[in-house]
Design a protein around this motif. Structure first.
Motif, mmCIF file in Angstrom:
data_model
loop_
_atom_site.group_PDB
_atom_site.id
_atom_site.type_symbol
_atom_site.label_atom_id
_atom_site.label_comp_id
_atom_site.label_asym_id
_atom_site.label_seq_id
_atom_site.Cartn_x
_atom_site.Cartn_y
_atom_site.Cartn_z
ATOM 1 N N VAL A 199 50.832 -2.441 78.118
ATOM 2 C CA VAL A 199 50.686 -0.997 78.330
ATOM 3 C C VAL A 199 49.312 -0.533 77.848
ATOM 4 C CG1 VAL A 199 51.572 1.274 77.680
ATOM 5 C CG2 VAL A 199 53.162 -0.587 78.189
ATOM 6 N N ALA A 200 48.873 -1.033 76.678
ATOM 7 C CA ALA A 200 47.579 -0.626 76.130
ATOM 8 C C ALA A 200 46.439 -1.019 77.061
ATOM 9 C CB ALA A 200 47.372 -1.250 74.756
ATOM 10 N N MET A 201 46.519 -2.221 77.639
ATOM 11 C CA MET A 201 45.467 -2.667 78.544
ATOM 12 C C MET A 201 45.438 -1.799 79.796
ATOM 13 S SD MET A 201 44.799 -4.532 81.496
ATOM 14 C CE MET A 201 43.212 -5.049 82.115
ATOM 15 N N LEU A 202 46.602 -1.482 80.351
ATOM 16 C CA LEU A 202 46.660 -0.651 81.547
ATOM 17 C C LEU A 202 46.135 0.753 81.265
ATOM 18 C CD1 LEU A 202 50.139 -1.727 82.973
ATOM 19 C CD2 LEU A 202 47.889 -2.327 83.874
ATOM 20 N N ALA A 203 46.554 1.327 80.132
ATOM 21 C CA ALA A 203 46.106 2.681 79.784
ATOM 22 C C ALA A 203 44.600 2.700 79.543
ATOM 23 C CB ALA A 203 46.845 3.166 78.544
ATOM 24 N N GLY A 204 44.098 1.702 78.816
ATOM 25 C CA GLY A 204 42.665 1.638 78.564
ATOM 26 C C GLY A 204 41.863 1.460 79.842
ATOM 27 N N SER A 205 42.375 0.629 80.755
ATOM 28 C CA SER A 205 41.680 0.406 82.027
ATOM 29 C C SER A 205 41.618 1.688 82.849
ATOM 30 C CB SER A 205 42.380 -0.692 82.824
ATOM 31 O OG SER A 205 42.351 -1.915 82.125
ATOM 32 N N VAL A 206 42.723 2.437 82.856
ATOM 33 C CA VAL A 206 42.743 3.708 83.587
ATOM 34 C C VAL A 206 41.696 4.664 83.031
ATOM 35 C CG1 VAL A 206 44.118 5.785 84.015
ATOM 36 C CG2 VAL A 206 45.138 3.526 84.352
ATOM 37 N N LEU A 207 41.571 4.720 81.705
ATOM 38 C CA LEU A 207 40.586 5.608 81.086
ATOM 39 C C LEU A 207 39.156 5.166 81.410
ATOM 40 C CD1 LEU A 207 42.255 6.152 77.594
ATOM 41 C CD2 LEU A 207 41.907 7.880 79.367
ATOM 42 N N ILE A 208 38.888 3.857 81.348
ATOM 43 C CA ILE A 208 37.541 3.358 81.629
ATOM 44 C C ILE A 208 37.173 3.601 83.100
ATOM 45 C CG2 ILE A 208 36.104 1.285 81.777
ATOM 46 C CD1 ILE A 208 37.666 0.232 79.324
ATOM 47 N N VAL A 209 38.095 3.288 84.006
ATOM 48 C CA VAL A 209 37.838 3.505 85.431
ATOM 49 C C VAL A 209 37.717 4.998 85.724
ATOM 50 C CG1 VAL A 209 38.805 3.259 87.746
ATOM 51 C CG2 VAL A 209 38.922 1.351 86.143
ATOM 52 N N GLY A 210 38.559 5.800 85.087
ATOM 53 C CA GLY A 210 38.455 7.253 85.262
ATOM 54 C C GLY A 210 37.111 7.777 84.802
ATOM 55 N N ALA A 211 36.600 7.236 83.707
ATOM 56 C CA ALA A 211 35.277 7.623 83.234
ATOM 57 C C ALA A 211 34.214 7.261 84.267
ATOM 58 C CB ALA A 211 34.979 6.936 81.904
#
Length: 304
Positions: free
Chosen positions: A279-291
């Motif tokens: 979950v942490a990896m998915l959430a972090g990836s979403v934030l990085i890609v969103g940025a």
């Protein structure tokens, strides 16, 4: 290289480039238990040279330059960025390492403040904050999906959670040096053709890794030699496709396809090593890609 204004061609080129880089990363990760990452870097640079030279000659690129020191600086920062990427692949799951590669645009914004005197607006600052929160989210969940050990071959298995933390730091450092390399390219591009910059980078990085090679050399088996050659060929092809993509379409239109590398890495990590993102990896990836999308949106508005 003139812009062709062909969004479909650009999208196809970018999809091919991200797939090539993901396959190359998987090969590097698979071979890392048997060979030092510097040896892998040497083969990556050496066997991409024929492709880079062929494309450069087709574009009429020359090695004549008055900015040899600038090319050397660009090659050095590019080599450090590649070293960080290859080393972090020995410690991290493929998808996590790929996600952290996307921190480069965040560091570009920060470096542009002292380097170019730029003043980021609220949207860019929001993107930087969001992206680094994503990095922290991935690091905070380290080991959650694989029992505190690195999923996949490499020294991360022996180092456990500490190996993962080192991998995150090194991957983020790679993003910083990749951004630094980008800033140097901006300076060089004022007087140098892009093909000339790429040619000097490839030649110098091959020479730099070749100098260090005797200290890390392991004679490869014939099957492994084929894979090492493949790393260089696929990496060179990805580099060419990436260049063709940006020569075919606007950066803003290529954004969604740029981030498909994360999808390719996730699929390969699951098929080869059984790596399942937490979950942490998915959430972090979403934030990085969103940025990344926030930055692209800001660039599009400025260009318009």
């Amino acid at each position: 290289m003139p812009l062709r204004h062909d969004a479909r061609r650009g999208a196809l080129m970018m999809l091919g480039a991200t797939a090539c880089f993901a396959v190359m990363g998987a090969l590097v990760k698979g071979l890392s238990p048997r060979y030092a990452f510097l040896e892998l870097m040497f083969f990556r640079n050496l066997f991409s040279l024929p492709i880079v030279l062929a494309v450069g000659l087709r574009a009429g690129a020359l090695l004549r330059t008055r900015r040899l020191a600038g090319h050397a600086g660009r090659a050095f920062t590019g080599m450090v960025a590649m070293a960080c990427a290859f080393f972090s692949l020995t410690l991290l799951p493929l998808a996590e390492q790929t996600a952290l590669n996307y921190t480069q645009p965040l560091f570009v914004i920060l470096l542009a403040i002292p380097w170019l005197g730029e003043r980021p607006g609220p949207a860019r600052w929001a993107a930087v904050i969001m992206g680094f929160i994503g990095v922290l989210a991935i690091a905070a969940g380290q080991g959650a999906s694989h029992g505190g050990e690195a999923a996949g071959p490499g020294p991360g298995i022996a180092l456990g959670g500490a190996g993962l933390l080192v991998g995150y730091l090194v991957a983020a450092l790679g993003g910083f040096f990749a951004a630094l390399s980008t800033m140097l390219v901006r300076q060089l591009s004022a007087t140098e053709a892009s093909a000339t910059i790429v040619l000097w980078q490839s030649l110098m990085m091959t020479a730099m890794t070749g100098v260090a090679l005797p200290f890390f050399w392991t004679t490869p088996s014939w099957p492994d030699l084929g894979l090492l050659v493949l790393i260089g060929l696929i990496g060179g092809m990805g580099q060419v496709l990436n260049t063709e993509a940006f020569a075919s379409a606007q950066v803003s239109s290529l954004g969604p396809y740029t981030y498909t590398g994360l999808l390719w890495a996730g699929i390969l990590g699951w098929l080869v090593w059984g790596e399942l993102p937490g979950v942490a990896m998915l959430a972090g990836s979403v934030l990085i890609v969103g940025a990344g999308f926030l930055i692209l949106r800001s660039e599009f508005r400025r260009a318009r």
